[in-house]
Design a protein around this motif. Sequence first.
Motif, PDB file in Angstrom:
ATOM      1  N   LEU A 293     -41.691  27.752 -14.061  1.00 27.10           N
ATOM      2  CA  LEU A 293     -42.136  26.396 -14.197  1.00 27.10           C
ATOM      3  C   LEU A 293     -41.423  25.174 -14.709  1.00 27.10           C
ATOM      4  O   LEU A 293     -41.010  24.399 -14.611  1.00 27.10           O
ATOM      5  N   ASN A 294     -40.319  25.216 -15.918  1.00 20.51           N
ATOM      6  CA  ASN A 294     -39.559  24.448 -16.806  1.00 20.51           C
ATOM      7  C   ASN A 294     -38.039  24.055 -15.396  1.00 20.51           C
ATOM      8  O   ASN A 294     -38.022  22.673 -15.754  1.00 20.51           O
ATOM      9  N   LYS A 295     -38.329  24.860 -14.053  1.00 14.48           N
ATOM     10  CA  LYS A 295     -36.908  23.979 -13.528  1.00 14.48           C
ATOM     11  C   LYS A 295     -37.805  22.856 -12.419  1.00 14.48           C
ATOM     12  O   LYS A 295     -37.586  21.926 -12.723  1.00 14.48           O
ATOM     13  N   GLU A 296     -39.089  23.404 -11.966  1.00 11.97           N
ATOM     14  CA  GLU A 296     -40.101  22.094 -11.312  1.00 11.97           C
ATOM     15  C   GLU A 296     -40.043  21.613 -11.803  1.00 11.97           C
ATOM     16  O   GLU A 296     -40.785  20.037 -11.961  1.00 11.97           O
ATOM     17  N   ARG A 297     -40.712  21.581 -13.999  1.00 15.66           N
ATOM     18  CA  ARG A 297     -40.703  20.146 -14.389  1.00 15.66           C
ATOM     19  C   ARG A 297     -39.928  18.584 -14.810  1.00 15.66           C
ATOM     20  O   ARG A 297     -39.997  18.202 -14.551  1.00 15.66           O
ATOM     21  N   VAL A 298     -38.457  20.242 -14.708  1.00 17.79           N
ATOM     22  CA  VAL A 298     -37.319  18.466 -14.457  1.00 17.79           C
ATOM     23  C   VAL A 298     -37.347  17.903 -13.224  1.00 17.79           C
ATOM     24  O   VAL A 298     -37.223  16.489 -13.351  1.00 17.79           O
ATOM     25  N   ARG A 299     -37.254  19.042 -12.401  1.00 13.50           N
ATOM     26  CA  ARG A 299     -37.172  18.272 -10.919  1.00 13.50           C
ATOM     27  C   ARG A 299     -38.568  16.518 -10.804  1.00 13.50           C
ATOM     28  O   ARG A 299     -38.284  15.522 -10.491  1.00 13.50           O
TER      29      ARG A 299
ATOM     30  N   ASP B  87     -50.368  10.775  -9.183  1.00 12.80           N
ATOM     31  CA  ASP B  87     -49.709  11.635  -8.514  1.00 12.80           C
ATOM     32  C   ASP B  87     -49.112  12.389  -9.732  1.00 12.80           C
ATOM     33  O   ASP B  87     -48.804  13.995  -9.982  1.00 12.80           O
ATOM     34  N   ARG B  88     -48.131  11.678 -10.073  1.00 10.33           N
ATOM     35  CA  ARG B  88     -46.533  12.511 -10.890  1.00 10.33           C
ATOM     36  C   ARG B  88     -47.269  13.389 -12.093  1.00 10.33           C
ATOM     37  O   ARG B  88     -46.391  13.950 -12.180  1.00 10.33           O
ATOM     38  N   LEU B  89     -47.518  12.673 -12.193  1.00  5.01           N
ATOM     39  CA  LEU B  89     -48.202  12.371 -13.870  1.00  5.01           C
ATOM     40  C   LEU B  89     -49.402  13.863 -14.147  1.00  5.01           C
ATOM     41  O   LEU B  89     -49.386  14.870 -14.846  1.00  5.01           O
ATOM     42  N   HIS B  90     -49.835  14.258 -13.253  1.00  8.32           N
ATOM     43  CA  HIS B  90     -50.479  15.088 -12.762  1.00  8.32           C
ATOM     44  C   HIS B  90     -50.076  16.092 -12.604  1.00  8.32           C
ATOM     45  O   HIS B  90     -50.339  17.449 -13.700  1.00  8.32           O
ATOM     46  N   ALA B  91     -48.927  15.995 -11.589  1.00 10.08           N
ATOM     47  CA  ALA B  91     -48.279  17.864 -11.134  1.00 10.08           C
ATOM     48  C   ALA B  91     -47.463  17.925 -12.257  1.00 10.08           C
ATOM     49  O   ALA B  91     -47.148  19.123 -13.158  1.00 10.08           O
ATOM     50  N   ASN B  92     -47.005  17.079 -13.522  1.00  5.28           N
ATOM     51  CA  ASN B  92     -45.952  16.842 -14.273  1.00  5.28           C
ATOM     52  C   ASN B  92     -47.416  17.580 -15.584  1.00  5.28           C
ATOM     53  O   ASN B  92     -47.123  18.906 -16.287  1.00  5.28           O
ATOM     54  N   PHE B  93     -48.304  17.873 -15.705  1.00  5.82           N
ATOM     55  CA  PHE B  93     -49.839  17.804 -16.846  1.00  5.82           C
ATOM     56  C   PHE B  93     -49.481  19.080 -16.456  1.00  5.82           C
ATOM     57  O   PHE B  93     -49.743  20.344 -17.369  1.00  5.82           O
ATOM     58  N   THR B  94     -49.236  19.542 -14.735  1.00  3.38           N
ATOM     59  CA  THR B  94     -50.764  20.632 -14.734  1.00  3.38           C
ATOM     60  C   THR B  94     -49.228  21.925 -14.803  1.00  3.38           C
ATOM     61  O   THR B  94     -49.329  23.013 -15.734  1.00  3.38           O
ATOM     62  N   ILE B  95     -48.157  21.638 -14.750  1.00  2.00           N
ATOM     63  CA  ILE B  95     -47.164  22.055 -15.190  1.00  2.00           C
ATOM     64  C   ILE B  95     -46.551  22.917 -16.612  1.00  2.00           C
ATOM     65  O   ILE B  95     -46.776  24.111 -16.778  1.00  2.00           O
TER      66      ILE B  95
ATOM     67  N   PHE C 110     -49.083  22.408 -18.746  1.00  2.00           N
ATOM     68  CA  PHE C 110     -49.999  23.183 -19.498  1.00  2.00           C
ATOM     69  C   PHE C 110     -49.727  24.968 -18.971  1.00  2.00           C
ATOM     70  O   PHE C 110     -50.356  25.546 -19.777  1.00  2.00           O
ATOM     71  N   ALA C 111     -49.199  25.231 -17.581  1.00  2.00           N
ATOM     72  CA  ALA C 111     -48.756  26.409 -17.062  1.00  2.00           C
ATOM     73  C   ALA C 111     -47.646  26.708 -18.079  1.00  2.00           C
ATOM     74  O   ALA C 111     -47.654  27.736 -18.614  1.00  2.00           O
TER      75      ALA C 111
ATOM     76  N   ARG D 163     -48.778  30.548 -21.498  1.00  2.00           N
ATOM     77  CA  ARG D 163     -47.510  31.325 -21.494  1.00  2.00           C
ATOM     78  C   ARG D 163     -46.460  31.022 -23.158  1.00  2.00           C
ATOM     79  O   ARG D 163     -46.681  32.123 -23.598  1.00  2.00           O
ATOM     80  N   LYS D 164     -46.277  30.292 -23.029  1.00  2.00           N
ATOM     81  CA  LYS D 164     -45.525  30.027 -23.735  1.00  2.00           C
ATOM     82  C   LYS D 164     -46.257  30.580 -25.340  1.00  2.00           C
ATOM     83  O   LYS D 164     -46.076  31.500 -26.654  1.00  2.00           O
ATOM     84  N   PHE D 165     -47.695  30.005 -25.158  1.00  2.00           N
ATOM     85  CA  PHE D 165     -48.301  30.914 -26.643  1.00  2.00           C
ATOM     86  C   PHE D 165     -49.212  31.848 -26.681  1.00  2.00           C
ATOM     87  O   PHE D 165     -49.178  32.450 -27.273  1.00  2.00           O
ATOM     88  N   MET D 166     -49.115  32.566 -25.715  1.00  2.22           N
ATOM     89  CA  MET D 166     -49.289  33.725 -25.086  1.00  2.22           C
ATOM     90  C   MET D 166     -48.343  34.894 -26.141  1.00  2.22           C
ATOM     91  O   MET D 166     -48.483  35.638 -26.314  1.00  2.22           O
ATOM     92  N   ILE D 167     -47.205  34.083 -25.418  1.00  3.10           N
ATOM     93  CA  ILE D 167     -45.426  35.434 -25.913  1.00  3.10           C
ATOM     94  C   ILE D 167     -45.592  35.371 -27.692  1.00  3.10           C
ATOM     95  O   ILE D 167     -46.070  35.669 -28.649  1.00  3.10           O
TER      96      ILE D 167
END
Lengths: 147, 868
Positions: B194-200, B234-242, B244-245, B249-253
């Motif tokens: 997810l992080n990789k995707e976020r960077v892009r 649109d881009r900001l929404h994608a960023n938000f989704t990533i 959030f995901a 997971r981070k907080f689950m860890i």
Amino acid sequence: MGLNTEVETLKKVPLFKGIEAAKLKLLAFISDRLFFTQGEHLCDQGETGDAAYIILDGTADVLVDTPDGPVKVADFTVNDIVGEIAILCDVPRTATIVAATDLEALAISKDNFLKLLREFPDVSLEVMRELGQRLDRMNKELTLLKS
Amino acid sequence: MEKSLFQFVWRYSRTQQIILFLITLLSFPILYYTLELPKLIVNDAISGKNFPRSLLGAEWGQIDYLLLLCFSFLGLVVINNAVKYVLNVYRGLVGERMLRRLRYDLYKRVLLFRLPRFRKMSSGEIIPMITSEVEPLGGFIGDAVALPAFQGGQLLVYLVFIFVQDPLLGVAAITFYPVQGYIIPKLQKRVNMLNKERVRNVRRISDRIGESVQGITEIHANDTAQWHLAELTDRLHANFTIRFAVFRRKFMIKFINNFINQLTPFFFYSIGGYLVIKGDVSFGALVAVLAAYKDLAGPWKELLGYYQNQADVRIKYEAIVENFDIPDLYPDTRISTEPTEDLLSAMAGQMKLDHVTYVGDSAGQELSAITLSIDPGETVALVGGDGSGRTELAAMLAGLLSPKSGRLTVGGKNLEEMPESVIGQKVAYIGPSPQIFSGTIRSNLRYSIRNRPISTPEALDDLADRMREAELTGNTPYVIEAIWENYQAAGVATPEELDTRAVELLNHVGLGDDIYQMGLRSRFPENLDEKTQNAILMARNKLFDDVQANRNLSSKIAFWIRDAFNPTATLAENLLFATSADRHTEVGMLSENDHVRAFLNQSGCRKLFVEIGIAVADAIIELFSDIDGDSAILESLDLMTATELVEYRNLVAKAHSQGAEALERWETRRFIALAFRLSPARHRLGVLSDERAAQIVSLREAFRRSLSEEDRKDFAFFDRDAVHPYFSISENLVFGLPRADRRGSQEAVARLVSDISEEVGLTAYIMQAGLDFDVGVMGSVLSVGQRRKIALVRALLKQPTILIADDLLQGTSEDQVTHALVEQAMANKTVIWGVNRPDLAPNCDKLHIMQSGRIVQSGAPQDILETV
């Protein structure tokens, strides 16, 4: 020296005679009141005219270039309008106007005049009417000359 | 570049990492004893017997012994933290140095990209990669070895300590580690993706923003703001989704970790408590174990954090480096190699293309099997329209594009292998849209001879520091404060001569007058030397005297005279006889100035200006009574806007119905502002009687006197015997305004200024000031024509042996000037014109007509023109 005196002068100009005082005041306001020293040129023959002058004070000579140099063909004095064709269409000046004395004039620029016409269609109508009458007079004079 | 982050870290910070590791080792025994001592304190000092004891050659009572142990503990705590401090500082230092090196390396790689690369990569993507994206890497690199060693070591120390107390408790402490070790990497893997995707995504966002900034004209002109906003949304929404995901997971860890960490004490209390009751473990040991376990959580958390961070940073590094580690990079030597005599002289030789081909990214960008030679001193024209390959060939001859196959040699040397230091010195290239850099005209002209510093500045205090840091981080040893202009290359000896030469060339290309005008419109530098000041004042007085003698001229300028009203100026300028010291304050705003307001009140002239303001408003409202909001006439008026007209209508109505006294403070201020903007000669509203004008003039001196010495600094007074700091050079010379009621006064004043500055020898100074003109962001203030001319002067200033000018001659009236100048400056040197039509480049020795990437005809112009 305020706008009111200028309006009085404008009223005496045939081209503007049908226009109501309030509009003339606006016209006076958006025009420039210019001062010329004796001998200074108001315009030069051949250059493209961009303003008409209404003489408020003083006199001006009309000079036309001839092979023997400039020759005076007429003069203008208070309340006369000089080069009014220039504010209606793009034509080169047909003569050079020189201030014969120190002179004050109201310069109506083409841009400002057209703005006024665009904004107030009734002003345009008045100007058109005056131009029409002028044309009529000239036609009659022409017929007279021909006969 | 190193493929992985750890290779990079190891290669450039090996020694530092080892030092960090050794400092870390030092901390472990100390740590162990900070755990051991509390046990001793509880077991031996508090519940111990057999006092006094002999220790360190002295007898110790129980209390003394307790204090001794406690202070020893305190000492250890201090030492432990000192070690940590040193470790942290050093870690930060290593991280910062590595970060600096990384950024420098990446930037250097950008400079080594071949031109076609930039068609696929935008600055919007490159910039965040080098700036923000690498930022977290710095912090991590410092930690790379030290943190796992330190925290891991600490963990081990705690565990060993616990095991020493009781193996069973030790087992309890580590039971859940395998569980964590299994689950967490699984979750982490998904987070990494997810992080990789976020960077892009973020990169795309910055690219979009960059594009919008550059294309803002198009956006306004086409009303596409909504489209761009939607795109960003649109881009900001994608960023938000990533994101959030990711943090789910981070907080689950985190949740799993915290839960397990708090589960373990359950075992301590139950098993440990049982053992203490049974007497198998001492109470002190259980307390110490619990304390140790509490501390255990810290390193464990750090280690997990490190693991997560490490995965994140590794991905980031790879995502960045893959963009810079491309195969078709120029070799480093291309920009770093110093020129040799051998290579420099080769550039004076024949240019030869042997079956050269090139393939661009789109149609019309190819060259096929071009065979051509250009002799030194020849003037040739590459003739062809867009898509004929002309532009590509011109760029290739300038060493900017590399042949796909075939050979391009100059003086027998392969141009492809020639370092830029040689090409840059000998070849000047002017492309179809030359780049102008932000800064002054002068710095843009000098750009072509700033190849290497020609001196090292000595006056810098921190030079040695800077040099050392640069060396440690693989940065360039050159400092920007050095003198970079290679005067020799321009054929001059001093900066002054260089400027003279530049001005000469600017005059030649017909830019001299523009520069002169820019100079006239510019302001003086703050520390203007006395000589120039005197020259200005002399010219000012001379101009005044000359003009006075000629009535025709004198009536065209409204001079600033201390006791005379200036009808062309505004009332504010007439009253204050000064401008604001802040040159961004426009005249109408002066009424809001505290000093001005205080003066208006205390001098009692406030009423006068309110009256004038009301009269002005009255007159304007009457004039425009028939006009709706959107009047072209109203727009050309600089006293009031359409919105203000409505506002003043209400204010005037109130003033008339209730009297001026009924106006609120802020309402009177609106009228004063209006009065301040009035220029009697331009606005001719007839509201300013001679008495009022005289009254305003009489207040000038009082205003000046009302200010303390300190407050006077807020204003720039009109003083005939001093240079006015916020007037332009031209305004300073005239010291007055072109009169609004005279025909051609602007032109007359311009001529006067020009004559007088010539007469007193200020022209050169004004040209210099023009050279200091700021061209705005990437030359945005200049016209296209001006940019081309500056590019030409810049190219000629370095005295190249080969001049390549593509699309500079476009069939405009200026071509002749350009032609003549180039012919003169490049006599006996090679000139290559890239032109659209053969007639655009007259007087060439040879024409090469190009079509679809081929040379279809070559020969002397007269032969070719006959056949065409």
